[in-house]
Design a protein around this motif. Structure first.
Motif, PDB file in Angstrom:
ATOM      1  N   THR A  27     -14.524  24.430  53.440  1.00 11.97           N
ATOM      2  CA  THR A  27     -14.500  22.986  53.666  1.00 11.97           C
ATOM      3  C   THR A  27     -13.311  22.418  52.909  1.00 11.97           C
ATOM      4  O   THR A  27     -13.452  21.886  51.807  1.00 11.97           O
ATOM      5  N   PHE A  28     -12.167  22.545  53.522  1.00 13.64           N
ATOM      6  CA  PHE A  28     -10.913  22.129  52.891  1.00 13.64           C
ATOM      7  C   PHE A  28     -10.941  20.663  52.493  1.00 13.64           C
ATOM      8  O   PHE A  28     -10.369  20.274  51.474  1.00 13.64           O
ATOM      9  N   SER A  29     -11.635  19.855  53.262  1.00  4.37           N
ATOM     10  CA  SER A  29     -11.660  18.419  52.989  1.00  4.37           C
ATOM     11  C   SER A  29     -12.455  18.076  51.730  1.00  4.37           C
ATOM     12  O   SER A  29     -12.479  16.921  51.318  1.00  4.37           O
ATOM     13  N   ASN A  30     -13.105  19.053  51.115  1.00  4.40           N
ATOM     14  CA  ASN A  30     -13.789  18.821  49.844  1.00  4.40           C
ATOM     15  C   ASN A  30     -12.849  18.851  48.652  1.00  4.40           C
ATOM     16  O   ASN A  30     -13.272  18.626  47.523  1.00  4.40           O
ATOM     17  N   TYR A  31     -11.566  19.148  48.910  1.00  2.33           N
ATOM     18  CA  TYR A  31     -10.628  19.381  47.822  1.00  2.33           C
ATOM     19  C   TYR A  31      -9.470  18.382  47.819  1.00  2.33           C
ATOM     20  O   TYR A  31      -8.859  18.111  48.858  1.00  2.33           O
ATOM     21  N   ALA A  32      -9.178  17.888  46.620  1.00  4.66           N
ATOM     22  CA  ALA A  32      -7.907  17.225  46.402  1.00  4.66           C
ATOM     23  C   ALA A  32      -6.843  18.303  46.260  1.00  4.66           C
ATOM     24  O   ALA A  32      -7.123  19.398  45.765  1.00  4.66           O
ATOM     25  N   MET A  33      -5.630  17.985  46.676  1.00  4.95           N
ATOM     26  CA  MET A  33      -4.541  18.953  46.633  1.00  4.95           C
ATOM     27  C   MET A  33      -3.354  18.373  45.877  1.00  4.95           C
ATOM     28  O   MET A  33      -3.117  17.162  45.886  1.00  4.95           O
ATOM     29  N   GLY A  34      -2.609  19.280  45.251  1.00  2.00           N
ATOM     30  CA  GLY A  34      -1.437  18.829  44.514  1.00  2.00           C
ATOM     31  C   GLY A  34      -0.298  19.817  44.630  1.00  2.00           C
ATOM     32  O   GLY A  34      -0.502  20.999  44.944  1.00  2.00           O
ATOM     33  N   TRP A  35       0.901  19.321  44.392  1.00  4.76           N
ATOM     34  CA  TRP A  35       2.096  20.157  44.274  1.00  4.76           C
ATOM     35  C   TRP A  35       2.666  19.965  42.874  1.00  4.76           C
ATOM     36  O   TRP A  35       2.769  18.834  42.378  1.00  4.76           O
ATOM     37  N   PHE A  36       3.044  21.068  42.277  1.00  3.47           N
ATOM     38  CA  PHE A  36       3.685  21.078  40.970  1.00  3.47           C
ATOM     39  C   PHE A  36       4.935  21.940  41.061  1.00  3.47           C
ATOM     40  O   PHE A  36       5.107  22.699  42.009  1.00  3.47           O
ATOM     41  N   ASP A  45       5.437  20.911  35.977  1.00  2.25           N
ATOM     42  CA  ASP A  45       5.390  19.454  36.113  1.00  2.25           C
ATOM     43  C   ASP A  45       4.750  19.022  37.424  1.00  2.25           C
ATOM     44  O   ASP A  45       4.928  19.668  38.459  1.00  2.25           O
ATOM     45  N   PHE A  46       4.074  17.907  37.362  1.00  3.06           N
ATOM     46  CA  PHE A  46       3.473  17.307  38.541  1.00  3.06           C
ATOM     47  C   PHE A  46       4.538  16.811  39.505  1.00  3.06           C
ATOM     48  O   PHE A  46       5.564  16.251  39.087  1.00  3.06           O
ATOM     49  N   VAL A  47       4.290  16.986  40.816  1.00  4.72           N
ATOM     50  CA  VAL A  47       5.191  16.485  41.847  1.00  4.72           C
ATOM     51  C   VAL A  47       4.482  15.456  42.737  1.00  4.72           C
ATOM     52  O   VAL A  47       4.941  14.331  42.881  1.00  4.72           O
ATOM     53  N   ALA A  48       3.339  15.862  43.314  1.00  5.87           N
ATOM     54  CA  ALA A  48       2.645  14.968  44.242  1.00  5.87           C
ATOM     55  C   ALA A  48       1.204  15.420  44.387  1.00  5.87           C
ATOM     56  O   ALA A  48       0.886  16.588  44.199  1.00  5.87           O
ATOM     57  N   TYR A  94       4.453  25.119  43.211  1.00  6.15           N
ATOM     58  CA  TYR A  94       3.092  25.614  43.301  1.00  6.15           C
ATOM     59  C   TYR A  94       2.185  24.574  43.959  1.00  6.15           C
ATOM     60  O   TYR A  94       2.279  23.387  43.643  1.00  6.15           O
ATOM     61  N   CYS A  95       1.290  25.048  44.816  1.00  6.86           N
ATOM     62  CA  CYS A  95       0.242  24.160  45.292  1.00  6.86           C
ATOM     63  C   CYS A  95      -1.033  24.455  44.508  1.00  6.86           C
ATOM     64  O   CYS A  95      -1.207  25.555  43.980  1.00  6.86           O
ATOM     65  N   ALA A  96      -1.889  23.457  44.420  1.00  6.12           N
ATOM     66  CA  ALA A  96      -3.108  23.570  43.638  1.00  6.12           C
ATOM     67  C   ALA A  96      -4.228  22.800  44.325  1.00  6.12           C
ATOM     68  O   ALA A  96      -3.978  21.844  45.060  1.00  6.12           O
ATOM     69  N   ALA A  97      -5.455  23.231  44.028  1.00  8.54           N
ATOM     70  CA  ALA A  97      -6.638  22.601  44.630  1.00  8.54           C
ATOM     71  C   ALA A  97      -7.692  22.342  43.574  1.00  8.54           C
ATOM     72  O   ALA A  97      -7.824  23.092  42.608  1.00  8.54           O
ATOM     73  N   ARG A  98      -8.444  21.266  43.824  1.00 13.05           N
ATOM     74  CA  ARG A  98      -9.518  20.937  42.913  1.00 13.05           C
ATOM     75  C   ARG A  98     -10.581  20.200  43.712  1.00 13.05           C
ATOM     76  O   ARG A  98     -10.274  19.303  44.492  1.00 13.05           O
ATOM     77  N   THR A 106      -2.604  16.056  36.769  1.00 16.44           N
ATOM     78  CA  THR A 106      -2.314  16.887  35.611  1.00 16.44           C
ATOM     79  C   THR A 106      -2.626  18.347  35.931  1.00 16.44           C
ATOM     80  O   THR A 106      -3.505  18.651  36.734  1.00 16.44           O
ATOM     81  N   VAL A 107      -1.878  19.246  35.271  1.00 15.87           N
ATOM     82  CA  VAL A 107      -2.085  20.676  35.474  1.00 15.87           C
ATOM     83  C   VAL A 107      -3.530  21.054  35.166  1.00 15.87           C
ATOM     84  O   VAL A 107      -4.162  21.812  35.903  1.00 15.87           O
ATOM     85  N   LYS A 108      -4.073  20.482  34.099  1.00 13.61           N
ATOM     86  CA  LYS A 108      -5.415  20.857  33.648  1.00 13.61           C
ATOM     87  C   LYS A 108      -6.500  20.435  34.631  1.00 13.61           C
ATOM     88  O   LYS A 108      -7.613  20.958  34.595  1.00 13.61           O
ATOM     89  N   SER A 109      -6.190  19.505  35.527  1.00 14.15           N
ATOM     90  CA  SER A 109      -7.199  19.014  36.470  1.00 14.15           C
ATOM     91  C   SER A 109      -7.511  20.008  37.577  1.00 14.15           C
ATOM     92  O   SER A 109      -8.533  19.893  38.235  1.00 14.15           O
ATOM     93  N   TYR A 110      -6.625  20.952  37.806  1.00 16.57           N
ATOM     94  CA  TYR A 110      -6.741  21.833  38.963  1.00 16.57           C
ATOM     95  C   TYR A 110      -7.342  23.182  38.616  1.00 16.57           C
ATOM     96  O   TYR A 110      -7.051  23.770  37.583  1.00 16.57           O
ATOM     97  N   ASP A 111      -8.187  23.668  39.529  1.00 19.56           N
ATOM     98  CA  ASP A 111      -8.911  24.911  39.314  1.00 19.56           C
ATOM     99  C   ASP A 111      -8.272  26.109  40.030  1.00 19.56           C
ATOM    100  O   ASP A 111      -8.457  27.254  39.622  1.00 19.56           O
ATOM    101  N   TYR A 112      -7.574  25.839  41.119  1.00 18.10           N
ATOM    102  CA  TYR A 112      -7.048  26.922  41.950  1.00 18.10           C
ATOM    103  C   TYR A 112      -5.554  26.716  42.166  1.00 18.10           C
ATOM    104  O   TYR A 112      -5.104  25.597  42.418  1.00 18.10           O
TER     105      TYR A 112
END
Length: 123
Positions: A27-36, A45-48, A94-98, A106-112
């Protein structure tokens, strides 16, 4: 959740690239996504970031107006469109998911985390 980033490469200053990040989440829509991004010898560093629906996005000041984050929940994929690239954008991206319905920068906010894709911008 497994993340696979792609789309990096070598581009001249002023050029464009589009990064993609495919997620294995059911369920991809359960996750916020980020780019660093991380340049050699520097911190990551955080990008988006983008919230679960794509309705909320947030950017680092250094990329605001040049980069656009988006997602396609039907394809389990998040994108980063990068325009007007500068040599200082050179880094491993890097992409990240939480899990969660907000957005996080923030980097610490992401689990994957994905494995990263190299972006090199020549002057």
């Amino acid at each position: 959740v497994q993340l696979q980033a792609s789309g990096g490469g070598l581009v001249q200053a002023g050029g464009s690239l589009r990064l993609s990040c495919a997620a294995s989440a059911q369920t991809f829509s359960n996750y916020a996504m980020g780019w660093f991004r991380q340049a050699p010898g520097k911190e990551r560093d955080f990008v988006a970031t983008i919230n679960w629906s794509g309705g909320i996005t947030y950017y680092a000041d250094s990329v605001k107006g040049r980069f656009t984050i988006s997602r396609d929940n039907a394809k389990n994929t998040v994108y980063l469109q990068m325009n007007s690239l500068k040599p200082e954008d050179t880094a491993v991206y890097y992409c990240a998911a939480r899990g969660g319905r907000s957005y996080f920068y923030t980097v610490k906010s992401y689990d994957y985390w994905g494995q990263g894709t190299q972006v090199t911008v020549s002057s």
